[in-house]
Write a protein that holds these residues in place. Structure first.
Motif, short mmCIF file in Angstrom:
data_model
loop_
_atom_site.label_atom_id
_atom_site.label_comp_id
_atom_site.label_asym_id
_atom_site.label_seq_id
_atom_site.Cartn_x
_atom_site.Cartn_y
_atom_site.Cartn_z
N SER A 91 -68.09 -8.54 28.66
CA SER A 91 -68.89 -9.33 29.78
C SER A 91 -70.60 -8.63 29.74
O SER A 91 -71.30 -9.41 29.99
CB SER A 91 -68.46 -8.80 31.08
OG SER A 91 -68.14 -7.42 31.33
N SER A 92 -70.57 -7.34 29.54
CA SER A 92 -71.76 -6.67 29.53
C SER A 92 -72.60 -6.68 28.08
O SER A 92 -73.63 -6.19 27.84
CB SER A 92 -71.95 -5.15 29.70
OG SER A 92 -71.00 -4.55 28.98
N TYR A 93 -72.05 -7.36 27.16
CA TYR A 93 -72.75 -7.29 25.75
C TYR A 93 -72.94 -9.00 25.64
O TYR A 93 -72.03 -9.73 25.45
CB TYR A 93 -71.63 -6.83 24.71
CG TYR A 93 -72.33 -6.66 23.31
CD1 TYR A 93 -73.35 -6.07 22.97
CD2 TYR A 93 -71.72 -7.13 22.26
CE1 TYR A 93 -73.77 -6.04 21.79
CE2 TYR A 93 -72.08 -7.51 20.88
CZ TYR A 93 -73.13 -6.49 20.82
OH TYR A 93 -73.67 -6.54 19.25
N PRO A 94 -74.23 -9.36 25.07
CA PRO A 94 -74.54 -10.83 25.23
C PRO A 94 -73.84 -11.54 23.98
O PRO A 94 -74.47 -12.77 24.04
CB PRO A 94 -76.07 -10.66 25.48
CG PRO A 94 -76.49 -9.61 24.56
CD PRO A 94 -75.19 -8.60 25.05
N TRP A 95 -73.37 -11.24 23.43
CA TRP A 95 -72.91 -11.96 21.85
C TRP A 95 -71.48 -12.32 22.25
O TRP A 95 -70.73 -11.68 22.84
CB TRP A 95 -73.19 -11.09 20.76
CG TRP A 95 -74.27 -10.62 20.59
CD1 TRP A 95 -74.75 -9.07 21.06
CD2 TRP A 95 -75.59 -11.02 20.13
NE1 TRP A 95 -76.04 -8.97 20.66
CE2 TRP A 95 -76.60 -9.97 20.57
CE3 TRP A 95 -76.05 -12.17 19.96
CZ2 TRP A 95 -77.86 -10.21 20.28
CZ3 TRP A 95 -77.25 -12.57 19.54
CH2 TRP A 95 -78.27 -11.76 19.77
N ALA A 96 -71.28 -13.33 21.29
CA ALA A 96 -69.73 -13.96 21.35
C ALA A 96 -68.79 -12.68 20.34
O ALA A 96 -69.70 -12.22 19.65
CB ALA A 96 -69.78 -15.24 20.78
N ALA A 97 -67.50 -13.13 20.60
CA ALA A 97 -66.73 -12.18 19.60
C ALA A 97 -67.31 -12.51 18.15
O ALA A 97 -67.71 -13.65 17.82
CB ALA A 97 -65.31 -12.70 19.75
N GLY A 98 -67.13 -11.42 17.41
CA GLY A 98 -67.66 -11.57 15.60
C GLY A 98 -66.73 -10.72 15.05
O GLY A 98 -66.11 -9.80 15.28
N LEU A 99 -66.75 -11.05 13.74
CA LEU A 99 -66.04 -10.16 12.58
C LEU A 99 -67.15 -10.12 11.44
O LEU A 99 -67.82 -10.88 11.20
CB LEU A 99 -64.92 -11.26 12.06
CG LEU A 99 -63.75 -11.44 12.88
CD1 LEU A 99 -62.96 -12.53 12.02
CD2 LEU A 99 -63.25 -10.15 13.07
N THR A 100 -66.97 -9.01 10.65
CA THR A 100 -67.69 -8.55 9.51
C THR A 100 -66.66 -9.39 8.38
O THR A 100 -65.40 -9.31 8.59
CB THR A 100 -67.79 -7.24 9.42
OG1 THR A 100 -66.64 -6.47 9.14
CG2 THR A 100 -68.69 -6.73 10.22
#
Length: 109
Positions: A91-100
């Motif tokens: 909620s406090s991080y403006p990015w969508a979920a991600g993977l490397t």
């Protein structure tokens, strides 16, 4: 007029020594990319592909600059293990979920 929502996945660098001896520790590190990181940091999950599924080997919080590190005691058998980082939606991080992208860790006997 209609509006669009653009979801940009979180991303991170992923660094580690490519080979580790069974019974020793593997050290993983990286930095979140893209800018804003909350003061309290963001959650990063390090995963290894083992026996047909992705397994969490470490969950850590970054510092304010997005830097993170994790240490894992190698207790499985010798072999080649793909490693990746998953950054869950927060909620406090403006990015969508991600993977490397996955990179291979070699565990030597």
């Amino acid at each position: 007029s209609p509006h669009a929502t653009l979801l940009v996945p979180a991303s991170s660098t992923l660094d580690f020594g490519r080979t580790v001896t069974f019974g020793h520790f593997a050290q993983f590190a990286g930095t979140l990319l893209g800018g804003h990181v909350p003061r309290t940091g963001a959650i990063v999950v390090v995963e290894a592909f083992d026996r047909g599924q992705w397994r969490t080997i470490a969950t850590v919080r970054t510092d304010r600059r997005g830097r993170w590190s994790a240490r894992y005691a190698i207790s499985g058998g010798a072999g080649r293990y793909p490693i990746r980082v998953r950054i869950p939606r927060q909620s406090s991080y403006p990015w969508a979920a991600g993977l490397t992208a996955a990179r291979t860790l070699v565990v030597a006997p």
